[in-house]
Design a protein around this motif. Sequence first.
Motif, PDB file in Angstrom:
ATOM      1  N   ARG A 178      -0.649  17.331   4.555  1.00 25.81           N
ATOM      2  CA  ARG A 178      -1.405  16.900   5.704  1.00 25.81           C
ATOM      3  C   ARG A 178      -2.316  15.836   4.825  1.00 25.81           C
ATOM      4  O   ARG A 178      -2.350  14.794   5.735  1.00 25.81           O
ATOM      5  N   GLU A 179      -3.030  15.389   3.943  1.00 25.71           N
ATOM      6  CA  GLU A 179      -3.360  14.213   2.826  1.00 25.71           C
ATOM      7  C   GLU A 179      -2.857  13.182   3.487  1.00 25.71           C
ATOM      8  O   GLU A 179      -3.416  12.005   4.130  1.00 25.71           O
ATOM      9  N   HIS A 180      -1.283  12.509   3.797  1.00 26.98           N
ATOM     10  CA  HIS A 180      -0.825  11.790   3.724  1.00 26.98           C
ATOM     11  C   HIS A 180      -0.330  11.146   4.771  1.00 26.98           C
ATOM     12  O   HIS A 180       0.879  10.977   4.445  1.00 26.98           O
ATOM     13  N   HIS A 181       0.150  12.545   5.935  1.00 28.50           N
ATOM     14  CA  HIS A 181       0.731  12.167   6.852  1.00 28.50           C
ATOM     15  C   HIS A 181       0.540  11.094   7.516  1.00 28.50           C
ATOM     16  O   HIS A 181      -0.542  11.087   7.945  1.00 28.50           O
ATOM     17  N   PRO A 182       1.544   9.664   8.132  1.00 25.17           N
ATOM     18  CA  PRO A 182       0.955   8.858   8.587  1.00 25.17           C
ATOM     19  C   PRO A 182      -0.343   9.208  10.127  1.00 25.17           C
ATOM     20  O   PRO A 182      -0.764   8.238   9.818  1.00 25.17           O
ATOM     21  N   ASP A 183       0.024  10.113  10.338  1.00 20.17           N
ATOM     22  CA  ASP A 183      -1.000  10.356  12.332  1.00 20.17           C
ATOM     23  C   ASP A 183      -2.308  10.062  10.705  1.00 20.17           C
ATOM     24  O   ASP A 183      -3.331  10.317  11.785  1.00 20.17           O
ATOM     25  N   VAL A 184      -2.497  11.122  10.132  1.00 18.84           N
ATOM     26  CA  VAL A 184      -3.982  10.752   9.212  1.00 18.84           C
ATOM     27  C   VAL A 184      -4.243  10.042   8.639  1.00 18.84           C
ATOM     28  O   VAL A 184      -5.191   9.069   8.482  1.00 18.84           O
ATOM     29  N   ALA A 185      -2.756   9.601   7.842  1.00 19.14           N
ATOM     30  CA  ALA A 185      -3.655   8.763   6.686  1.00 19.14           C
ATOM     31  C   ALA A 185      -3.459   6.800   7.551  1.00 19.14           C
ATOM     32  O   ALA A 185      -3.665   5.970   7.328  1.00 19.14           O
ATOM     33  N   GLY A 186      -3.165   6.846   8.824  1.00 22.12           N
ATOM     34  CA  GLY A 186      -3.323   5.579   9.258  1.00 22.12           C
ATOM     35  C   GLY A 186      -2.497   4.468   9.200  1.00 22.12           C
ATOM     36  O   GLY A 186      -0.656   5.270   8.636  1.00 22.12           O
ATOM     37  N   ASP A 187      -1.968   3.320   9.334  1.00 21.74           N
ATOM     38  CA  ASP A 187      -1.263   2.263   8.520  1.00 21.74           C
ATOM     39  C   ASP A 187      -0.640   1.671   6.628  1.00 21.74           C
ATOM     40  O   ASP A 187       0.073   1.356   6.752  1.00 21.74           O
ATOM     41  N   ASP A 188      -1.693   2.766   6.372  1.00 17.13           N
ATOM     42  CA  ASP A 188      -1.461   2.037   4.735  1.00 17.13           C
ATOM     43  C   ASP A 188       0.006   2.660   4.523  1.00 17.13           C
ATOM     44  O   ASP A 188       0.399   3.806   4.422  1.00 17.13           O
ATOM     45  N   PRO A 189       0.609   1.988   3.837  1.00 19.60           N
ATOM     46  CA  PRO A 189       1.644   2.037   3.032  1.00 19.60           C
ATOM     47  C   PRO A 189       2.288   2.102   1.881  1.00 19.60           C
ATOM     48  O   PRO A 189       3.206   3.360   2.044  1.00 19.60           O
ATOM     49  N   ALA A 190       1.331   2.654   1.571  1.00 20.11           N
ATOM     50  CA  ALA A 190       1.094   4.032  -0.428  1.00 20.11           C
ATOM     51  C   ALA A 190       0.838   4.615   0.377  1.00 20.11           C
ATOM     52  O   ALA A 190       1.236   5.998   0.024  1.00 20.11           O
ATOM     53  N   ALA A 191       0.177   5.395   1.757  1.00 18.65           N
ATOM     54  CA  ALA A 191       0.256   6.674   1.688  1.00 18.65           C
ATOM     55  C   ALA A 191       1.709   7.129   1.963  1.00 18.65           C
ATOM     56  O   ALA A 191       1.644   7.603   2.387  1.00 18.65           O
ATOM     57  N   GLU A 192       2.015   6.627   2.885  1.00 23.61           N
ATOM     58  CA  GLU A 192       3.543   6.566   3.758  1.00 23.61           C
ATOM     59  C   GLU A 192       4.535   6.612   3.010  1.00 23.61           C
ATOM     60  O   GLU A 192       5.240   7.767   3.048  1.00 23.61           O
ATOM     61  N   ASP A 193       4.691   6.049   1.671  1.00 25.77           N
ATOM     62  CA  ASP A 193       5.523   5.825  -0.011  1.00 25.77           C
ATOM     63  C   ASP A 193       5.095   7.455  -0.347  1.00 25.77           C
ATOM     64  O   ASP A 193       5.604   8.260  -0.914  1.00 25.77           O
ATOM     65  N   ARG A 194       3.538   7.717  -0.575  1.00 26.23           N
ATOM     66  CA  ARG A 194       3.365   8.849  -1.219  1.00 26.23           C
ATOM     67  C   ARG A 194       4.358  10.268  -0.587  1.00 26.23           C
ATOM     68  O   ARG A 194       4.268  11.515  -0.540  1.00 26.23           O
ATOM     69  N   PHE A 195       3.987   9.868   1.233  1.00 22.38           N
ATOM     70  CA  PHE A 195       5.055  11.338   2.004  1.00 22.38           C
ATOM     71  C   PHE A 195       5.810  11.569   1.776  1.00 22.38           C
ATOM     72  O   PHE A 195       6.520  12.917   1.477  1.00 22.38           O
ATOM     73  N   LYS A 196       6.165  10.461   1.825  1.00 20.37           N
ATOM     74  CA  LYS A 196       7.747  10.435   1.257  1.00 20.37           C
ATOM     75  C   LYS A 196       8.382  11.036   0.366  1.00 20.37           C
ATOM     76  O   LYS A 196       9.250  11.769   0.039  1.00 20.37           O
ATOM     77  N   ASP A 197       7.532  10.789  -1.214  1.00 22.60           N
ATOM     78  CA  ASP A 197       7.388  11.430  -2.775  1.00 22.60           C
ATOM     79  C   ASP A 197       7.336  12.913  -2.150  1.00 22.60           C
ATOM     80  O   ASP A 197       8.110  13.742  -3.203  1.00 22.60           O
TER      81      ASP A 197
END
Length: 376
Positions: free
Chosen positions: A29-48
Amino acid sequence: MSNDYYEILGVAHDATPEQIKKAYRKLAREHHPDVAGDDPAAEDRFKDVSRAYEVLGNPEKRRAYDLGADPSSPGGGMGGGFGFQDIFETFFGAATGASAQRGPIPRSRRGQDALVRLDLDLTEVTFGVHREVAVDTAVLCPTCQGSCCRPGTSPRTCEVCHGRGTVQRVARSFLGQVMTNQPCAACRGFGSTIPEPCTECAGEGRVRSRRTLAVDVPAGVDTGTRIKLTGQGEVGPAGGPAGDVYLEVRERRHEVFQRDGDDLHATLSVPMTAAALGTVLTLDTLDGPQEVDLHPGTQPEQVVTLKGLGVGHLHVGGRGDLHVHVDVTVPTALDDEQVELLQRLAALRGEERPEARFAASHQGVFSKLRDKLAGR
Ligand SMILES: [Zn+2]
Ligand SMILES: [Zn+2]
């Protein structure tokens, strides 16, 4: 970024499945791209986080991971960790050649070639012919386009071999314990399974079909000649490239003409009187009616050659010849008048009591018979 999935999800190594699920939901929920926006670090974290849960959320994969393998990455152990192979090599010493890593078998393979018989008559091989040939073959499945999966679904990495296509077994022998690589039975060595096979092709990626192939047969083909139609064979499993079709020519026997290479031979029956007096005959050849001039005194076995009326030469152009062998027929069942006429002719020619005269051994009927027996 940690490589430890437990660390990524922030749970203990002995966490229960419920604890793992809960931790994943919170982080996703925290790192989902819909929530975190365009932050690339969050996207990587979501994948991990997703990758970590894919493994730890599945009891089988988690067990494998705890043993040191990374089931989420096909074909090898995780970076810095141990793959299964490494572990076994550590336990049992350096592997034999048999344990050398081999990749999974590709699901998609080339289709088989097909051999189709093509019956042609003499006219067709003499001049060449356009033919349409029906072949039973396999074509790409129109529903899944060779993917083997029901539309909207996709293959899944095999959970038993983790995409390797092979599993390692320890066999005990008099040499001690030996490692062997064997094809994975769960995925038949493909490294992946098809959870929902396409219903149209039953997961084959191809369907049976009858197709019509058009082919231009060149002049001069012969029994046994193979004509290759590249890529016109069956599509391979899982939409693999098509094989080739070979058309194998079989020439039908002709009632009159006998083929010898590109030459043709025929036997022509000529009455004794016509052979003696000479005549012009019209022959029905493959090229239509042709006049043949027989000189007075034409002999049995004499050959009249008609240039260029044979079979076309394959690929080079030009044609063979037609050889007409004369067969002189002697009349039977003569009536009284005919007997009288022939007796008069014999008397005029002094042939009433002919001498017994042998022909030279290289001449006459017997030499031809002998040639025939010798296969010439
Ligand atoms: Zn299909
Ligand atoms: Zn497998």
